[in-house]
Design an enzyme around this catalytic site. Structure first.
Site, PDB file in Angstrom:
ATOM      1  N   GLU A  90       0.825  -1.207   0.000  1.00  0.00           N
ATOM      2  CA  GLU A  90       0.000   0.000   0.000  1.00  0.00           C
ATOM      3  C   GLU A  90       0.862   1.262   0.000  1.00  0.00           C
ATOM      4  OE1 GLU A  90      -4.233  -1.246   1.900  1.00  0.00           O
ATOM      5  OE2 GLU A  90      -2.711  -0.768   3.378  1.00  0.00           O
ATOM      6  N   CYS A 103       3.492   8.631   0.720  1.00  0.00           N
ATOM      7  CA  CYS A 103       4.061   7.795   1.781  1.00  0.00           C
ATOM      8  C   CYS A 103       4.359   6.422   1.178  1.00  0.00           C
ATOM      9  CB  CYS A 103       3.030   7.695   2.912  1.00  0.00           C
ATOM     10  SG  CYS A 103       3.520   6.596   4.239  1.00  0.00           S
ATOM     11  N   CYS A 110       6.901  -6.360   8.179  1.00  0.00           N
ATOM     12  CA  CYS A 110       7.963  -5.709   8.964  1.00  0.00           C
ATOM     13  C   CYS A 110       8.338  -6.601  10.135  1.00  0.00           C
ATOM     14  CB  CYS A 110       7.484  -4.354   9.472  1.00  0.00           C
ATOM     15  SG  CYS A 110       8.741  -3.468  10.406  1.00  0.00           S
ATOM     16  N   CYS A 114       6.367  -3.910  16.250  1.00  0.00           N
ATOM     17  CA  CYS A 114       5.917  -3.036  17.339  1.00  0.00           C
ATOM     18  C   CYS A 114       4.515  -3.452  17.762  1.00  0.00           C
ATOM     19  CB  CYS A 114       5.931  -1.580  16.885  1.00  0.00           C
ATOM     20  SG  CYS A 114       7.573  -1.066  16.355  1.00  0.00           S
ATOM     21  N   CYS A 117       1.297  -1.771  15.780  1.00  0.00           N
ATOM     22  CA  CYS A 117       1.291  -1.421  14.352  1.00  0.00           C
ATOM     23  C   CYS A 117       0.805  -2.557  13.451  1.00  0.00           C
ATOM     24  CB  CYS A 117       2.713  -1.018  13.955  1.00  0.00           C
ATOM     25  SG  CYS A 117       2.912  -0.734  12.199  1.00  0.00           S
ATOM     26  N   GLY A 157       7.010  -1.288   6.676  1.00  0.00           N
ATOM     27  CA  GLY A 157       8.418  -1.684   6.708  1.00  0.00           C
ATOM     28  C   GLY A 157       9.303  -0.734   7.471  1.00  0.00           C
ATOM     29  N   GLU A 158      10.500  -1.229   7.782  1.00  0.00           N
ATOM     30  CA  GLU A 158      11.498  -0.432   8.471  1.00  0.00           C
ATOM     31  C   GLU A 158      12.572  -0.084   7.426  1.00  0.00           C
ATOM     32  OE1 GLU A 158      12.332   1.209  11.322  1.00  0.00           O
ATOM     33  OE2 GLU A 158      14.159   1.548  10.170  1.00  0.00           O
ATOM     34  N   SER A 189      11.579   7.685   8.162  1.00  0.00           N
ATOM     35  CA  SER A 189      11.227   7.409   9.554  1.00  0.00           C
ATOM     36  C   SER A 189      11.761   6.048   9.966  1.00  0.00           C
ATOM     37  CB  SER A 189       9.706   7.439   9.704  1.00  0.00           C
ATOM     38  OG  SER A 189       9.334   7.027  10.999  1.00  0.00           O
ATOM     39  N   SER A 212      10.920   7.148  15.552  1.00  0.00           N
ATOM     40  CA  SER A 212       9.727   6.770  16.305  1.00  0.00           C
ATOM     41  C   SER A 212      10.130   6.502  17.747  1.00  0.00           C
ATOM     42  CB  SER A 212       9.114   5.502  15.697  1.00  0.00           C
ATOM     43  OG  SER A 212       8.702   5.771  14.380  1.00  0.00           O
ATOM     44  N   LEU A 213       9.854   7.453  18.593  1.00  0.00           N
ATOM     45  CA  LEU A 213      10.287   7.329  19.994  1.00  0.00           C
ATOM     46  C   LEU A 213       9.162   6.731  20.835  1.00  0.00           C
ATOM     47  CD1 LEU A 213      12.924   8.015  21.457  1.00  0.00           C
ATOM     48  CD2 LEU A 213      11.879  10.162  22.172  1.00  0.00           C
ATOM     49  N   HIS A 214       8.022   7.368  20.830  1.00  0.00           N
ATOM     50  CA  HIS A 214       6.785   6.858  21.429  1.00  0.00           C
ATOM     51  C   HIS A 214       6.786   6.665  22.943  1.00  0.00           C
ATOM     52  CE1 HIS A 214       5.754   6.483  17.332  1.00  0.00           C
ATOM     53  NE2 HIS A 214       6.087   5.243  17.127  1.00  0.00           N
ATOM     54  N   ASN A 288      -3.982   5.576  15.977  1.00  0.00           N
ATOM     55  CA  ASN A 288      -5.103   5.108  15.151  1.00  0.00           C
ATOM     56  C   ASN A 288      -5.424   3.669  15.510  1.00  0.00           C
ATOM     57  OD1 ASN A 288      -5.202   7.473  13.425  1.00  0.00           O
ATOM     58  ND2 ASN A 288      -3.206   6.763  12.724  1.00  0.00           N
ATOM     59  N   CYS A 331      -1.313   6.407   9.590  1.00  0.00           N
ATOM     60  CA  CYS A 331      -0.102   5.760  10.112  1.00  0.00           C
ATOM     61  C   CYS A 331      -0.436   4.452  10.803  1.00  0.00           C
ATOM     62  CB  CYS A 331       0.533   6.622  11.190  1.00  0.00           C
ATOM     63  SG  CYS A 331       1.359   8.044  10.571  1.00  0.00           S
TER      64      CYS A 331
HETATM   65  N1  SAH Z   1       9.049   1.587  10.378  1.00  0.00           N
HETATM   66  C1  SAH Z   1       9.210   2.979  10.436  1.00  0.00           C
HETATM   67  C2  SAH Z   1       8.396   3.743   9.430  1.00  0.00           C
HETATM   68  C3  SAH Z   1       6.978   3.298   9.190  1.00  0.00           C
HETATM   69  S1  SAH Z   1       5.801   3.532  10.476  1.00  0.00           S
HETATM   70  C4  SAH Z   1       8.947   3.493  11.825  1.00  0.00           C
HETATM   71  O1  SAH Z   1       8.443   2.740  12.642  1.00  0.00           O
HETATM   72  O2  SAH Z   1       9.292   4.630  12.092  1.00  0.00           O
HETATM   73  C5  SAH Z   1       5.429   5.272  10.405  1.00  0.00           C
HETATM   74  C6  SAH Z   1       4.977   5.838  11.751  1.00  0.00           C
HETATM   75  O3  SAH Z   1       3.656   5.392  12.083  1.00  0.00           O
HETATM   76  C7  SAH Z   1       5.846   5.406  12.914  1.00  0.00           C
HETATM   77  O4  SAH Z   1       6.155   6.489  13.761  1.00  0.00           O
HETATM   78  C8  SAH Z   1       4.960   4.407  13.611  1.00  0.00           C
HETATM   79  O5  SAH Z   1       5.332   4.207  14.929  1.00  0.00           O
HETATM   80  C9  SAH Z   1       3.623   5.032  13.447  1.00  0.00           C
HETATM   81  N2  SAH Z   1       2.491   4.133  13.706  1.00  0.00           N
HETATM   82  C10 SAH Z   1       2.459   2.788  13.621  1.00  0.00           C
HETATM   83  N3  SAH Z   1       1.235   2.324  13.945  1.00  0.00           N
HETATM   84  C11 SAH Z   1       0.483   3.408  14.241  1.00  0.00           C
HETATM   85  C12 SAH Z   1      -0.876   3.584  14.609  1.00  0.00           C
HETATM   86  N4  SAH Z   1      -1.706   2.564  14.718  1.00  0.00           N
HETATM   87  N5  SAH Z   1      -1.310   4.847  14.837  1.00  0.00           N
HETATM   88  C13 SAH Z   1      -0.487   5.909  14.668  1.00  0.00           C
HETATM   89  N6  SAH Z   1       0.792   5.807  14.299  1.00  0.00           N
HETATM   90  C14 SAH Z   1       1.280   4.561  14.095  1.00  0.00           C
HETATM   91 FE1  SF4 Z   2       7.584  -1.833  11.576  1.00  0.00          FE
HETATM   92 FE2  SF4 Z   2       7.450   0.843  11.906  1.00  0.00          FE
HETATM   93 FE3  SF4 Z   2       5.268  -0.720  12.215  1.00  0.00          FE
HETATM   94 FE4  SF4 Z   2       7.220  -0.831  14.026  1.00  0.00          FE
HETATM   95  S1  SF4 Z   2       5.940   0.948  13.549  1.00  0.00           S
HETATM   96  S2  SF4 Z   2       6.153  -2.602  13.123  1.00  0.00           S
HETATM   97  S3  SF4 Z   2       9.022  -0.548  12.712  1.00  0.00           S
HETATM   98  S4  SF4 Z   2       6.408  -0.392  10.348  1.00  0.00           S
END
Ligand code: SAH
Ligand code: SF4
Length: 339
Positions: A90, A103, A110, A114, A117, A157-158, A189, A212-214, A288, A331
């Site tokens: 996608e 994007c 991936c 996480c 995600c 993906g990462e 990212s 992505s710190l979170h 989300n 996201c």
């Molecule tokens: N793998 C990379 C880039 C893709 S994810 C990364 O993790 O940074 C892009 C962004 O979306 C990241 O900051 C990720 O943590 C965030 N993300 C993942 N799942 C999400 C969700 N359900 N709601 C909001 N942001 C989310």
């Molecule tokens: Fe992969 Fe980024 Fe999703 Fe984490 S947030 S599972 S690194 S795509």
């Protein structure tokens, strides 16, 4: 046969020179492919017959197939592309006041996994090639007939787990003879793969980096992102500082807000202490919902309170309004399959 979209300008220059052609021929080819979107070497009328034969014998064009194309009420558009091996990915187009941003996806699934995600629900099957990433941008502009001015590498993906192809992709779309997407308009990212952040700091291009710190500490971060066990938060912050020092660029930290998990005011305080003195800004994103996880995004009130707390402590912060939530294009909602 090689796919022409896999070549950076300098790779093509080198190859053509090696086979007795001129360096500037590569620029001509690039302009045909990316500026005029021509997909037939025979139509490249300013190339010699000999060069056209050479290109035809050694290179082919290839394209992603559009399987689905959904438009959100806010103008965001999501594309489901079919790859040659019949896998699906996608790609999302976001229409902003400042321009159109695509994007892109860099992997099929991936492996970082996480805990919040959707993309991580599918184990990585393979990395995408530069061509497959480039094609996402080309196809979106071809279908919409709108110029793509910005690219964010934030799809499935990462990217730093597919570093070389991602860097090739950036080189290709950034080329002045290609799509001419300015480095400052490209953002990568990462979930925080420390050695690759260090490598990225040494790249000559002025591409933006988002991490992505979170979470404000190891305890919460490990709970959300198991990669934190490998690269704990302090090593990520150290690498971020190094990036800023080396590139003189501001870095972005992404922080998804999850109700009662990482959105307390004490977390905002802890986060501002952690980031104090770093040339950065924090991009707050309300989580989300993903059906498979029992997680809840922060309420608007809590998100605002968190935002104001960071602001009051001198941290540059934005609270991002999500786009495309109604079509699962926001996201973390992207998946590499047809559903
Ligand atoms: N793998 C990379 C880039 C893709 S994810 C990364 O993790 O940074 C892009 C962004 O979306 C990241 O900051 C990720 O943590 C965030 N993300 C993942 N799942 C999400 C969700 N359900 N709601 C909001 N942001 C989310
Ligand atoms: Fe992969 Fe980024 Fe999703 Fe984490 S947030 S599972 S690194 S795509």
């Amino acid at each position: 046969m090689e796919i022409i979209y896999n070549y950076t300008l300098s790779e093509l220059e080198e190859l053509l020179v090696e086979f007795g052609f001129k360096k500037f021929n590569a620029r001509q080819v690039f302009e045909w492919i990316y500026k005029k979107e021509v997909t037939d070497f025979e139509k490249m009328s300013n190339l010699s017959k000999k060069l056209r034969i050479f290109l035809n014998e050694n290179f082919k064009f290839s394209a992603l197939l559009v399987a689905e194309n959904q438009l959100s009420f806010d103008g965001t558009q999501k594309f489901l592309f079919e790859l040659e091996d019949h896998n699906f990915i996608e790609t999302v187009l976001m229409r902003h006041e400042y321009g159109n941003s695509v994007c892109v996806t860099t992997q099929l699934g991936c492996n970082i996994g996480c805990s919040f995600c959707a993309s991580g629900l599918q184990k990585k099957q393979r990395d995408l090639t530069a061509y497959e990433i480039v094609q996402q941008v080309l196809k979106v502009s071809e279908i919409t007939k709108e110029r793509v001015s910005h690219v964010v590498v934030m799809g499935i993906g990462e990217p730093f787990d597919n570093y070389d192809e991602t860097m090739k992709f950036i080189d290709i779309i950034n080329s002045p003879y290609g799509l001419e997407i300015g480095a400052r308009h490209i953002t990568v990212s990462t979930s925080g793969i420390v050695p690759k952040i260090k490598m990225f700091s040494n790249e000559p291009k002025q591409v933006n980096l988002a991490i992505s710190l979170h979470a404000p500490n190891n305890e919460i971060r490990t709970r959300l992102m198991k990669i934190n066990k490998v690269y704990p938060i302090e090593t990520v912050i150290e690498a971020a500082k190094e990036y800023v020092a080396k590139t003189n660029r501001r870095i972005t930290f992404e922080y998804i807000l999850l109700e009662h998990i990482n959105d307390e005011l004490k977390h905002a305080n802890e986060l501002s202490d952690l980031l104090r003195g770093i040339n950065c800004y924090v991009n707050l994103i309300r989580y989300n919902t993903v059906a498979e996880f029992n997680l809840k995004g922060s309420s608007e009130e809590r998100a605002n309170a968190f935002y104001l707390k960071l602001k009051s402590r001198g941290i540059n912060t934005t609270l991002r309004r999500e786009k495309g939530g109604d079509i699962d294009a926001a996201c973390g909602q992207l998946r590499s399959k047809k559903i």
